[in-house]
Design a protein around this motif. Sequence first.
Motif, mmCIF file in Angstrom:
data_model
loop_
_atom_site.group_PDB
_atom_site.id
_atom_site.type_symbol
_atom_site.label_atom_id
_atom_site.label_comp_id
_atom_site.label_asym_id
_atom_site.label_seq_id
_atom_site.Cartn_x
_atom_site.Cartn_y
_atom_site.Cartn_z
ATOM 1 N N LEU A 1 50.063 22.485 60.889
ATOM 2 C CA LEU A 1 51.407 22.858 61.347
ATOM 3 C C LEU A 1 52.275 23.319 60.183
ATOM 4 O O LEU A 1 53.026 24.288 60.310
ATOM 5 N N ILE A 2 52.151 22.651 59.051
ATOM 6 C CA ILE A 2 52.899 23.073 57.864
ATOM 7 C C ILE A 2 52.403 24.441 57.403
ATOM 8 O O ILE A 2 53.198 25.337 57.107
ATOM 9 N N ALA A 3 51.085 24.610 57.373
ATOM 10 C CA ALA A 3 50.506 25.895 56.980
ATOM 11 C C ALA A 3 50.953 26.992 57.947
ATOM 12 O O ALA A 3 51.300 28.102 57.512
ATOM 13 N N ARG A 4 50.974 26.687 59.234
ATOM 14 C CA ARG A 4 51.411 27.672 60.227
ATOM 15 C C ARG A 4 52.838 28.136 59.943
ATOM 16 O O ARG A 4 53.144 29.324 60.021
ATOM 17 N N ASP A 5 53.710 27.189 59.613
ATOM 18 C CA ASP A 5 55.094 27.560 59.331
ATOM 19 C C ASP A 5 55.184 28.521 58.151
ATOM 20 O O ASP A 5 55.955 29.486 58.184
ATOM 21 N N TRP A 6 54.382 28.276 57.107
ATOM 22 C CA TRP A 6 54.404 29.183 55.956
ATOM 23 C C TRP A 6 53.764 30.527 56.297
ATOM 24 O O TRP A 6 54.209 31.573 55.835
ATOM 25 N N ILE A 7 52.728 30.503 57.110
ATOM 26 C CA ILE A 7 52.111 31.763 57.552
ATOM 27 C C ILE A 7 53.127 32.587 58.341
ATOM 28 O O ILE A 7 53.260 33.799 58.132
ATOM 29 N N MET A 8 53.855 31.939 59.224
ATOM 30 C CA MET A 8 54.853 32.661 60.028
ATOM 31 C C MET A 8 55.999 33.191 59.156
ATOM 32 O O MET A 8 56.595 34.223 59.473
ATOM 33 N N ALA A 9 56.272 32.518 58.065
ATOM 34 C CA ALA A 9 57.316 32.976 57.136
ATOM 35 C C ALA A 9 56.852 34.169 56.301
ATOM 36 O O ALA A 9 57.655 34.785 55.604
ATOM 37 N N HIS A 10 55.565 34.488 56.379
ATOM 38 C CA HIS A 10 54.989 35.598 55.611
ATOM 39 C C HIS A 10 54.211 36.543 56.528
ATOM 40 O O HIS A 10 52.974 36.634 56.436
ATOM 41 N N PRO A 11 54.915 37.300 57.363
ATOM 42 C CA PRO A 11 54.205 38.223 58.269
ATOM 43 C C PRO A 11 53.414 39.308 57.528
ATOM 44 O O PRO A 11 52.471 39.872 58.083
ATOM 45 N N GLU A 12 53.775 39.542 56.271
ATOM 46 C CA GLU A 12 53.046 40.549 55.493
ATOM 47 C C GLU A 12 51.597 40.136 55.232
ATOM 48 O O GLU A 12 50.779 40.965 54.830
ATOM 49 N N TYR A 13 51.257 38.869 55.465
ATOM 50 C CA TYR A 13 49.891 38.383 55.247
ATOM 51 C C TYR A 13 49.071 38.312 56.535
ATOM 52 O O TYR A 13 47.872 38.038 56.489
ATOM 53 N N HIS A 14 49.679 38.539 57.668
ATOM 54 C CA HIS A 14 48.989 38.336 58.939
ATOM 55 C C HIS A 14 47.734 39.188 59.074
ATOM 56 O O HIS A 14 46.719 38.714 59.594
#
Length: 141
Positions: free
Chosen positions: A31-44
């Motif tokens: 869940l923590i990782a998901r939050d950081w992933i969502m904060a970085h859409p450039e990495y999706h």
Amino acid sequence: MFTPSSHDVRRFFCEVYRKSNANEIMDPIELIARDWIMAHPEYHEQLKDVEAAIARDYSVEGSEANPFLHLSMHLSITEQLSIDQPRGIRQAFIGLARKLGTEHAAHHEIMECLGEMIWNSQRRGVPPDGAAYVEAVKRRI
């Protein structure tokens, strides 16, 4: 001590991205990782294909940032803040976030200090200096 390989780290973040998109149940670290992933859409885009992620070379000489390293540093800093280790990092973070206006911006500044501490430790062959790391963050306030 758990020391994941770079492939393990890449699989982890790709799986979190997949689970997030599938609305699957995740454990707390995911869940923590998901939050950081969502904060970085450039990495999706890099997180969509685990096999391509594993095969990709993010060398120092390359001009592209390593999204897995970046996200891993966010996770490390989040954990450090949650337990205030090294001692004083949480208070330094609070001051830096106040100065910069966002916690995310403060994380990015702290990443610079964390990377420098790790580089110095590896270059000198000595343990990481947590006190120097916290002082480096404080100097940015």
